[in-house]
Design an enzyme around this catalytic site. Structure first.
Site, mmCIF file in Angstrom:
data_model
loop_
_atom_site.group_PDB
_atom_site.id
_atom_site.type_symbol
_atom_site.label_atom_id
_atom_site.label_comp_id
_atom_site.label_asym_id
_atom_site.label_seq_id
_atom_site.Cartn_x
_atom_site.Cartn_y
_atom_site.Cartn_z
ATOM 1 N N PRO A 270 0.844 -1.206 0.000
ATOM 2 C CA PRO A 270 0.000 0.000 0.000
ATOM 3 C C PRO A 270 0.876 1.251 0.000
ATOM 4 O O PRO A 270 1.641 1.483 0.932
ATOM 5 C CB PRO A 270 -0.798 -0.121 1.298
ATOM 6 N N ASP A 444 5.922 2.929 1.940
ATOM 7 C CA ASP A 444 5.180 1.728 2.314
ATOM 8 C C ASP A 444 4.311 2.065 3.525
ATOM 9 O O ASP A 444 4.830 2.268 4.627
ATOM 10 C CB ASP A 444 6.167 0.611 2.632
ATOM 11 N N HIS A 445 2.994 2.125 3.304
ATOM 12 C CA HIS A 445 2.081 2.569 4.361
ATOM 13 C C HIS A 445 1.980 1.557 5.504
ATOM 14 O O HIS A 445 1.485 1.877 6.592
ATOM 15 C CB HIS A 445 0.686 2.810 3.770
ATOM 16 N N ARG A 446 2.439 0.320 5.290
ATOM 17 C CA ARG A 446 2.453 -0.649 6.385
ATOM 18 C C ARG A 446 3.465 -0.239 7.453
ATOM 19 O O ARG A 446 3.312 -0.573 8.633
ATOM 20 C CB ARG A 446 2.799 -2.044 5.852
ATOM 21 N N LEU A 447 4.504 0.469 7.024
ATOM 22 C CA LEU A 447 5.564 0.900 7.922
ATOM 23 C C LEU A 447 5.500 2.382 8.244
ATOM 24 O O LEU A 447 5.869 2.806 9.342
ATOM 25 C CB LEU A 447 6.940 0.623 7.284
#
Length: 472
Positions: A270, A444-447
């Protein structure tokens, strides 16, 4: 005894390669480590040496073929090495009997009476691709034959000026221009089908085939006919350019690897993007000062150099920017391997400056210069495109202000630099002209949440506004 040389893994776990050109023919005698062919992998052009000596019996793969690692490439009958070299110990097949061996399992060649072995060398990426002779990718072996074309390239006709021609010719790389000269094709008559109008080998070969067909049919353009202002008079009414209405292009090499990587990244990661407009007047002034320094002569002193320094500095303040995601955990890297996105005639590549945080400004300028030259000349090795932790792309060279780049595999951040433009800017309550650019990127939207992405870009922007703080 006949020995079979299977396509080896030339590095970094590559699974296939395209045969670009053969350097030997059936009946030729080869010595150990003689270059037998040039191959193109997903990452680079490689000259491949042979690990044993003898007479070439069969070229198993043709130019233009794509074969997998471990498949037969060439067969050679055992014979005396022209230079007296002994058999090599190498990752290719040999058989202890007269029967031909095609097993892909690496074997150890028998030693001679003196017990001396000669190691295979040079199996990695070629040292100087720029010096390789021009190549022609065989799309159809009976269509492109240089002997059937005129060596004389037609001169520009009416409607062209020097600037137009220079702009068009600049869109063809030196190997493509050499191929065009060989086949008698005028580069300025072509409209490139590559990225940003880049003239490709396929464009040249297509034009050569059409010229051949015109000669055979007796239908050639009238000499000296006036042509309206523009590149050329189209020969097919209703088409955008000379050529078939639809043309199927095989996806291979760098384009194939890029497609797989960006598809995987865009579909599994994402992305979140942020942008900031920055006054880089001081950066441009410092750039000019460094360009006048004798120690920076011949080095690339561009906004990318200062942005690279800024990214390294900002990554120290925001460690999570320089991380990688592993589903159940993530890894913080306490070092920076900086990827530099480069558009080349072969496609997009992202070579890496390893341990970029250890370079001073001049060293980083030298590394960026060498890396960019190697990438555009196709000399980047597979190892030089591995291990990146954070990347940068300069879309400003395309005249663009901003963009949303896709993250390279395994990275959580990529910074995009826009074009530097003169704009009105408020300084001490006064509106004055300043050098302004947009700095942005994808994360990276997870991070990385929006606040962290924003803080990182703000830190990069702060250094670009006051670059003297980081010069060492």
């Amino acid at each position: 005894m006949t020995q079979t040389f299977n396509l080896p893994d030339v590095g970094e776990g590559l699974t296939e390669a395209e045969i670009v050109s053969w350097k030997v023919q059936v009946g030729d005698t080869v010595a150990i480590n003689d270059v037998i062919c040039e191959i193109e992998t997903a990452k680079s052009l490689v000259e491949l040496p042979v690990p044993f000596a003898g007479e070439v019996q069969e070229l198993v793969a043709a130019e233009g073929d794509t074969i997998e690692v471990g498949q037969p490439l060439i067969r050679i009958s055992a014979g005396a090495d022209p230079e007296g070299a002994s058999p090599a110990s190498s990752p290719v097949d040999s058989a202890p009997s007269e029967a031909e061996s095609t097993s892909p399992t690496p074997q150890t060649q028998s030693r001679d009476s003196a017990g001396e072995n000669q190691a295979l060398v040079g199996s990695g990426p070629k040292a100087d691709v720029a010096k390789a002779r021009p190549r022609v990718r065989a799309t159809a072996p009976d269509l492109i034959d240089a002997s059937e074309f005129d060596d004389d390239v037609p001169a520009p006709q009416h409607g062209f000026n020097t600037g137009d021609i220079a702009d068009i010719v600049a869109k063809a790389s030196p190997p493509v221009r050499a191929l065009a000269k060989r086949l008698g094709v005028a580069v300025w008559e072509l409209v490139g089908s590559g990225r940003n109008g880049q003239i490709t080998r396929d464009d040249v070969e297509r034009q050569a085939r059409q010229k051949k067909a015109q000669r055979e049919s007796g239908k050639t353009p009238a000499a000296g006919a006036p042509v309206p202002q523009g590149r050329r008079l189209p020969s097919d009414v209703g088409l955008l350019y000379d050529g078939p209405r639809e043309d199927k292009i095989q996806v291979r090499g760098v384009r194939k690897a890029t497609a797989l990587n960006v598809t995987a990244s865009a579909s599994t990661v994402p992305h979140v993007s942020v942008f900031k407009e920055v006054d880089v007047t001081r950066t441009m002034e410092l750039r000019q000062a460094l360009k006048n320094e004798p120690s920076y002569k011949g080095l690339s002193v561009s906004p990318m150099l200062f942005a690279a320094k800024a990214i390294i500095w900002a990554a120290r303040k925001n460690p999570q920017i320089n991380a990688t995601w592993h589903d159940t955990h993530y890894t913080l890297r306490n070092y920076v391997n900086l990827g530099i996105a480069a558009a080349t005639p072969r496609g997009l590549v992202v070579p890496v400056i390893h341990e970029a945080h250890t370079y001073n400004t001049q060293g980083l300028a030298a590394a960026i210069t060498q890396l960019t030259v190697d990438a555009r000349e196709g000399k980047t090795t597979p190892a030089e495109m591995q291990g990146g932790t954070i990347s940068i792309t300069n879309i400003g060279t395309l005249g663009l202000d901003s963009g949303t780049p896709i993250l390279p595999p395994g990275q959580a951040s990529i910074v995009a630099l826009g074009a530097v433009r003169k704009k009105p800017w408020v300084v001490d309550g006064q509106i004055v002209p300043r050098d302004v650019m947009v700095i942005g990127g994808s994360f990276d939207h997870r991070l990385i949440d929006g606040d962290l992405a924003g803080a990182f870009i703000a830190d990069v922007a702060a250094v670009m506004e006051q670059p003297g703080l980081l010069i060492d």
